[in-house]
Design an enzyme around this catalytic site. Sequence first.
Site, PDB file in Angstrom:
ATOM      1  N   ARG A  96      -2.919  -3.874  -6.729  1.00 31.60           N
ATOM      2  CA  ARG A  96      -2.886  -2.455  -6.361  1.00 31.60           C
ATOM      3  C   ARG A  96      -4.001  -1.703  -7.111  1.00 31.60           C
ATOM      4  O   ARG A  96      -4.331  -2.041  -8.259  1.00 31.60           O
ATOM      5  CB  ARG A  96      -1.526  -1.909  -6.798  1.00 31.60           C
ATOM      6  CG  ARG A  96      -1.290  -0.435  -6.606  1.00 31.60           C
ATOM      7  CD  ARG A  96      -1.030  -0.104  -5.194  1.00 31.60           C
ATOM      8  NE  ARG A  96      -0.312   1.142  -5.024  1.00 31.60           N
ATOM      9  CZ  ARG A  96      -0.206   1.756  -3.836  1.00 31.60           C
ATOM     10  NH1 ARG A  96      -0.766   1.233  -2.767  1.00 31.60           N
ATOM     11  NH2 ARG A  96       0.482   2.859  -3.729  1.00 31.60           N
ATOM     12  N   THR A 375      -2.229   0.289   7.347  1.00 36.87           N
ATOM     13  CA  THR A 375      -2.173  -0.775   6.351  1.00 36.87           C
ATOM     14  C   THR A 375      -2.093  -2.017   7.209  1.00 36.87           C
ATOM     15  O   THR A 375      -1.954  -1.915   8.419  1.00 36.87           O
ATOM     16  CB  THR A 375      -0.903  -0.574   5.502  1.00 36.87           C
ATOM     17  OG1 THR A 375      -1.039   0.651   4.802  1.00 36.87           O
ATOM     18  CG2 THR A 375      -0.638  -1.694   4.525  1.00 36.87           C
ATOM     19  N   THR A 393      -4.122  -2.550   1.953  1.00 32.10           N
ATOM     20  CA  THR A 393      -4.374  -1.220   2.523  1.00 32.10           C
ATOM     21  C   THR A 393      -5.459  -0.451   1.773  1.00 32.10           C
ATOM     22  O   THR A 393      -5.775  -0.774   0.623  1.00 32.10           O
ATOM     23  CB  THR A 393      -3.072  -0.383   2.482  1.00 32.10           C
ATOM     24  OG1 THR A 393      -3.241   0.806   3.240  1.00 32.10           O
ATOM     25  CG2 THR A 393      -2.675   0.020   1.070  1.00 32.10           C
ATOM     26  N   ASN A 395      -4.724   2.847   2.198  1.00 30.69           N
ATOM     27  CA  ASN A 395      -3.783   3.940   2.465  1.00 30.69           C
ATOM     28  C   ASN A 395      -3.943   4.416   3.890  1.00 30.69           C
ATOM     29  O   ASN A 395      -3.561   3.711   4.804  1.00 30.69           O
ATOM     30  CB  ASN A 395      -3.889   5.057   1.427  1.00 30.69           C
ATOM     31  CG  ASN A 395      -2.643   5.948   1.461  1.00 30.69           C
ATOM     32  OD1 ASN A 395      -1.583   5.486   1.895  1.00 30.69           O
ATOM     33  ND2 ASN A 395      -2.739   7.176   1.030  1.00 30.69           N
ATOM     34  N   ASP A 417      -0.599   8.431  -3.192  1.00 31.07           N
ATOM     35  CA  ASP A 417       0.720   7.793  -3.361  1.00 31.07           C
ATOM     36  C   ASP A 417       1.378   8.170  -4.684  1.00 31.07           C
ATOM     37  O   ASP A 417       2.554   7.883  -4.908  1.00 31.07           O
ATOM     38  CB  ASP A 417       0.602   6.263  -3.254  1.00 31.07           C
ATOM     39  CG  ASP A 417       0.644   5.787  -1.808  1.00 31.07           C
ATOM     40  OD1 ASP A 417       0.914   6.622  -0.928  1.00 31.07           O
ATOM     41  OD2 ASP A 417       0.404   4.594  -1.564  1.00 31.07           O
TER      42      ASP A 417
HETATM   43  O1  DON Z   1       1.264   1.733  -0.686  1.00 30.98           O
HETATM   44  C1  DON Z   1       1.814   2.409   0.156  1.00 30.98           C
HETATM   45  O2  DON Z   1       3.009   2.507   0.267  1.00 30.98           O
HETATM   46  C2  DON Z   1       0.953   3.158   1.164  1.00 30.98           C
HETATM   47  N1  DON Z   1      -0.329   3.419   0.587  1.00 30.98           N
HETATM   48  C3  DON Z   1       0.855   2.341   2.399  1.00 30.98           C
HETATM   49  C4  DON Z   1       0.083   3.049   3.461  1.00 30.98           C
HETATM   50  C5  DON Z   1       0.391   2.569   4.807  1.00 30.98           C
HETATM   51  O3  DON Z   1       1.176   1.699   5.014  1.00 30.98           O
HETATM   52  C6  DON Z   1      -0.302   3.257   5.905  1.00 30.98           C
HETATM   53  N2  DON Z   1       0.055   2.650   7.162  1.00 30.98           N
HETATM   54  N3  DON Z   1       0.613   3.086   8.063  1.00 30.98           N
END
Ligand code: DON
Length: 565
Positions: A96, A375, A393, A395, A417
Amino acid sequence: MKKIIILFLIYLIFNNQIIGSSPNPVFGENGMVVSTSYQASEAGIDILEQGGNAIDAAVAVGFALAVTSSGNGNLGGGGFLIASFNDGRSISLDHREKAPSKAGKNMFLNDSGNVVPGMSLYSRASSGVPGTVDGLIRILKDYGSGKISLTEVLAPAIKLAEKGFLLSHYEAMRFNTYKEFFEHNEAAKKIFIKKNGEFWKKGDRFKQIDLAKTLKKIRKYGREGFYSGSVAELIVKEMKKGNGLISMDDLSNYESKYREPIFGFYQEYEIVSMGPPSSGGALLVHMLNMLENYSLDSLGWNSSDYVHILTEVERRAYADRAEHMGDPDFWDVPLDMFKSKSYAKNRIRDIDVYKATASNLVSAGSPIGYESPETTHYSVVDKWGNAVSVTTTINLNYGNGCIVDGAGFFLNNEMDDFSSKPGVPNAFGLVGNEANAIKPGKRPLSSMTPTIVLKQNKPYLVVGSPGGSTIITTTLQTILNVIDHKMDIKEAVCAARFHSQWLPDVIQIEPRALAKDVINNLVSRGHTIIPYRGGFIGQSNCIMITDEGIYGGGDCRGETSSIGY
Ligand code: DON
């Protein structure tokens, strides 16, 4: 005559198995890759056919997605990986993004203490220090077969970037939809908008020369090819064009991290999923623990009783998430609470089967005392029975829209986030508190839920999804669809979904997910039902391993590619 009757009976039995099942979970005897992109799945299968294991293949898929699925596949973002090996071991790798060392708790607030609209999403300050490259290289080195080199796993990505690939209908449409967005960034404009300004169409060849150069640097220098030297300098130069914070030190200090996976049990199945800084695994296990107290199969799939119970459970789980979850390197996350069957039992005590609980009456328990697929999730299984589940992702689609000029990749906007301010929702409507406040070097709380379900100690389901806050409930429904509702993997991932997350106090549904009388019944219990803002929820690219072989189930929502061999 007797023979005809027997044949007819055999036909009926066989046909009965087909009825209610989708026609095409793709079958493979030796291996399977399911991802959003045909070329990326092919890259993974090629590696498996060369004798590589599931890790080698997953790394090749990851790099290829950075080329063929630029909205979510990435070098400039991060992700989480779960692997379960045929000897019974399971691991998780957190790659991450991290907050830059100059980040601070109030960095997205103005002088009056209010969140500056859009700053955590569309300014250069929205980017965390990317983790994908470090993660993919680390996992290859530590758990790859040793027969496949970094050069070999990078080869498909480099070729796809340098020689180009033919755009699919979906990818061309995505580029066209985001044309206006790309216009805000000179580098993105050069690459993603056609020279003559025309719309992209299926079959157009798409080349990314700068991205190919970056990938070659990684091939030559390994992680240093990205985290120091000219690529790192280009990232820092990009930061300086705006309010970006990532420094050369931030890049060279970045490290992905192995973490203890979250283990849980649901009926006779073992769940292996991602722990903090993702909330996904702990929430999944917490919700399954609560749901184990109901006989979901007898309630019936997407019946009003079923939707009601799942919603009540999700409400409680997401309230716990908002209060207790954050990066475990900075915050003491009460994981025992999330994993505890007795806490779960206690937590559902006030669920009324006929009446919705208003979310403002639900607060977090105490430890023992709205868009399109942005993502991407991919799943890999090899012939030795090793399984890998990865969600990655930047994001939102194309991150903050900012291409690192000269390096050819988009930067994430993952800083959104974090909880910019207590109680103020992020792009996914999620609220948070001190546990997920911004701090230098901290990882923003995620919902990504790459998961492997084990049956008798062996990988059985490889699951996960994109979809922000809906990732966890999508993964939950996919698992329940197989275990409780006896669907095959294709049907399980394609079945209509609904989602609830405590706040806002609504059930969000996909088009045609619930029959009118089911909706009426839920409304009469006090629920508010609204369409999911992006239309469809998630894109789950999953695998099921059975005694007869491996089945790939790519999600019916948009582009997917399951290849078996
Ligand atoms: O880490 C996360 O929860 C978000 N940044 C994920 C973003 C995401 O899944 C966008 N897709 N629809």
